[in-house]
Design a protein around this motif. Structure first.
Motif, PDB file in Angstrom:
ATOM      1  N   PRO A   1       0.831  -1.205   0.000  1.00  0.00           N
ATOM      2  CA  PRO A   1       0.000   0.000   0.000  1.00  0.00           C
ATOM      3  C   PRO A   1       0.862   1.250   0.000  1.00  0.00           C
ATOM      4  O   PRO A   1       2.018   1.232   0.432  1.00  0.00           O
ATOM      5  N   TYR A   2       0.281   2.320  -0.484  1.00  0.00           N
ATOM      6  CA  TYR A   2       0.987   3.590  -0.537  1.00  0.00           C
ATOM      7  C   TYR A   2       1.327   4.070   0.868  1.00  0.00           C
ATOM      8  O   TYR A   2       0.476   4.084   1.754  1.00  0.00           O
ATOM      9  N   THR A   3       2.599   4.451   1.071  1.00  0.00           N
ATOM     10  CA  THR A   3       3.034   4.956   2.374  1.00  0.00           C
ATOM     11  C   THR A   3       3.746   6.289   2.228  1.00  0.00           C
ATOM     12  O   THR A   3       4.577   6.655   3.041  1.00  0.00           O
ATOM     13  N   GLY A   4       3.452   7.005   1.177  1.00  0.00           N
ATOM     14  CA  GLY A   4       4.148   8.263   0.896  1.00  0.00           C
ATOM     15  C   GLY A   4       3.552   9.445   1.631  1.00  0.00           C
ATOM     16  O   GLY A   4       2.601   9.331   2.393  1.00  0.00           O
ATOM     17  N   THR A   5       4.127  10.584   1.394  1.00  0.00           N
ATOM     18  CA  THR A   5       3.698  11.821   2.015  1.00  0.00           C
ATOM     19  C   THR A   5       3.131  12.721   0.936  1.00  0.00           C
ATOM     20  O   THR A   5       3.796  12.997  -0.047  1.00  0.00           O
ATOM     21  N   MET A   6       1.904  13.175   1.091  1.00  0.00           N
ATOM     22  CA  MET A   6       1.265  13.990   0.067  1.00  0.00           C
ATOM     23  C   MET A   6       2.040  15.271  -0.216  1.00  0.00           C
ATOM     24  O   MET A   6       2.454  15.962   0.712  1.00  0.00           O
ATOM     25  N   GLN A   7       2.232  15.581  -1.469  1.00  0.00           N
ATOM     26  CA  GLN A   7       2.848  16.813  -1.953  1.00  0.00           C
ATOM     27  C   GLN A   7       4.269  17.023  -1.464  1.00  0.00           C
ATOM     28  O   GLN A   7       4.821  18.099  -1.599  1.00  0.00           O
TER      29      GLN A   7
ATOM     30  N   PHE B   1       1.938  18.524 -14.453  1.00  0.00           N
ATOM     31  CA  PHE B   1       2.427  17.365 -13.711  1.00  0.00           C
ATOM     32  C   PHE B   1       2.603  16.222 -14.695  1.00  0.00           C
ATOM     33  O   PHE B   1       1.729  15.978 -15.530  1.00  0.00           O
ATOM     34  N   ILE B   2       3.730  15.508 -14.609  1.00  0.00           N
ATOM     35  CA  ILE B   2       3.977  14.328 -15.443  1.00  0.00           C
ATOM     36  C   ILE B   2       4.357  13.192 -14.505  1.00  0.00           C
ATOM     37  O   ILE B   2       5.238  13.344 -13.659  1.00  0.00           O
ATOM     38  N   HIS B   3       3.703  12.058 -14.665  1.00  0.00           N
ATOM     39  CA  HIS B   3       3.987  10.898 -13.822  1.00  0.00           C
ATOM     40  C   HIS B   3       5.276  10.207 -14.256  1.00  0.00           C
ATOM     41  O   HIS B   3       5.587  10.150 -15.451  1.00  0.00           O
ATOM     42  N   CYS B   4       5.978   9.659 -13.288  1.00  0.00           N
ATOM     43  CA  CYS B   4       7.170   8.865 -13.579  1.00  0.00           C
ATOM     44  C   CYS B   4       6.757   7.648 -14.410  1.00  0.00           C
ATOM     45  O   CYS B   4       5.675   7.098 -14.222  1.00  0.00           O
ATOM     46  N   GLY B   5       7.621   7.260 -15.322  1.00  0.00           N
ATOM     47  CA  GLY B   5       7.337   6.131 -16.194  1.00  0.00           C
ATOM     48  C   GLY B   5       6.540   6.488 -17.429  1.00  0.00           C
ATOM     49  O   GLY B   5       6.190   5.614 -18.215  1.00  0.00           O
ATOM     50  N   ARG B   6       6.266   7.757 -17.632  1.00  0.00           N
ATOM     51  CA  ARG B   6       5.535   8.201 -18.829  1.00  0.00           C
ATOM     52  C   ARG B   6       6.514   8.787 -19.837  1.00  0.00           C
ATOM     53  O   ARG B   6       7.532   9.381 -19.479  1.00  0.00           O
ATOM     54  N   GLY B   7       6.146   8.664 -21.095  1.00  0.00           N
ATOM     55  CA  GLY B   7       6.935   9.252 -22.159  1.00  0.00           C
ATOM     56  C   GLY B   7       6.720  10.756 -22.213  1.00  0.00           C
ATOM     57  O   GLY B   7       5.632  11.246 -21.911  1.00  0.00           O
TER      58      GLY B   7
ATOM     59  N   ASP C   1       1.158  12.946  -6.570  1.00  0.00           N
ATOM     60  CA  ASP C   1      -0.128  13.548  -6.915  1.00  0.00           C
ATOM     61  C   ASP C   1      -1.144  13.184  -5.825  1.00  0.00           C
ATOM     62  O   ASP C   1      -0.783  12.570  -4.810  1.00  0.00           O
ATOM     63  N   SER C   2      -2.402  13.531  -6.006  1.00  0.00           N
ATOM     64  CA  SER C   2      -3.410  13.302  -4.968  1.00  0.00           C
ATOM     65  C   SER C   2      -3.698  11.814  -4.725  1.00  0.00           C
ATOM     66  O   SER C   2      -4.261  11.460  -3.700  1.00  0.00           O
ATOM     67  N   GLN C   3      -3.299  10.935  -5.662  1.00  0.00           N
ATOM     68  CA  GLN C   3      -3.464   9.496  -5.465  1.00  0.00           C
ATOM     69  C   GLN C   3      -2.167   8.827  -5.003  1.00  0.00           C
ATOM     70  O   GLN C   3      -2.094   7.613  -4.900  1.00  0.00           O
ATOM     71  N   GLY C   4      -1.133   9.608  -4.757  1.00  0.00           N
ATOM     72  CA  GLY C   4       0.128   9.057  -4.273  1.00  0.00           C
ATOM     73  C   GLY C   4       1.069   8.585  -5.359  1.00  0.00           C
ATOM     74  O   GLY C   4       2.088   7.975  -5.065  1.00  0.00           O
ATOM     75  N   ALA C   5       0.769   8.848  -6.628  1.00  0.00           N
ATOM     76  CA  ALA C   5       1.644   8.445  -7.731  1.00  0.00           C
ATOM     77  C   ALA C   5       2.747   9.487  -7.901  1.00  0.00           C
ATOM     78  O   ALA C   5       2.500  10.690  -7.853  1.00  0.00           O
ATOM     79  N   ALA C   6       3.964   9.017  -8.096  1.00  0.00           N
ATOM     80  CA  ALA C   6       5.128   9.897  -8.187  1.00  0.00           C
ATOM     81  C   ALA C   6       5.231  10.559  -9.548  1.00  0.00           C
ATOM     82  O   ALA C   6       4.834  10.001 -10.566  1.00  0.00           O
TER      83      ALA C   6
END
Length: 189
Positions: free
Chosen positions: A2-8, A45-51, A103-108
């Motif tokens: 599960p996501y354990t990150g810190t928002m923003q 915003f661009i997600h990691c793993g995107r072109g 982002d708001s869903q925890g994706a880097a």
């Protein structure tokens, strides 16, 4: 996991162990030759793993970003990408690093104005939206309204009825499932 990150915040301050293997944008097989260039991010915003595609020339002095930064920014795929421009506009894949934000869903990812590492050659993890075949063709999604719900900038194994475009310098290397989430490894040459 599960996501354990810190928002923003910076991603590395929020993981209590380490990011899971095959996280989108994570370098794989780092012992193999790879090349990463630095570019400022132009999109919101661009997600990691995107072109990413080529953006505007940098208008600040070289000392503002440092001498190792490429002379243009990068942005998310948009309407400027089509079958004729995909190869010339494609720059590489946004890599996951310690300075990634959530982002708001925890994706880097990286936000506008951040300096981002863009993988030009090497192996990188990405989220899968279609089944793949090792050595198979890789297509960059330009239009997020497609049959497999792959967001713009994602990678797929078909042209999605003209909504994704072939990237000849990319090949599928492998596919895995991590915590019931399909992942793949791209090789950029």
């Amino acid at each position: 996991m599960p996501y354990t990150g810190t928002m923003q915040g910076a991603v590395q301050t929020g993981y209590f162990a380490h990011p899971p293997k095959l996280r989108p944008g994570q370098l794989e097989f780092v012992g193999q030759p790879h090349m990463i260039d630095s570019h400022p991010v132009e999109s919101e915003f661009i997600h990691c793993g995107r072109g990413v595609i080529k953006g505007s020339p940098i208008s600040v002095p070289a000392v503002g970003w440092g001498s190792d930064v490429m002379p243009f920014g990068v942005k998310a795929t948009d309407g400027s990408v089509n079958a004729n421009t995909a190869v010339s506009l494609f720059v590489g894949v946004l890599v996951f690093d310690a300075g990634a934000r959530n982002d708001s869903q925890g994706a880097a990812g990286k936000q506008q104005g951040d300096l981002a590492g863009i993988l030009k050659t090497g192996f990188v993890g990405v989220k899968l939206f279609q089944d793949t075949t090792p050595g198979g063709d890789v297509f960059l999604v330009a239009d997020g309204s497609n049959a497999v719900s792959a967001p713009a900038g994602s990678f797929v194994s078909t042209n999605l009825s003209g909504k994704a475009f072939l990237i000849p310098k990319a090949k599928w290397w492998a596919k895995y499932s991590v915590a019931n989430s399909p992942c793949g490894i791209l090789q950029l040459v």
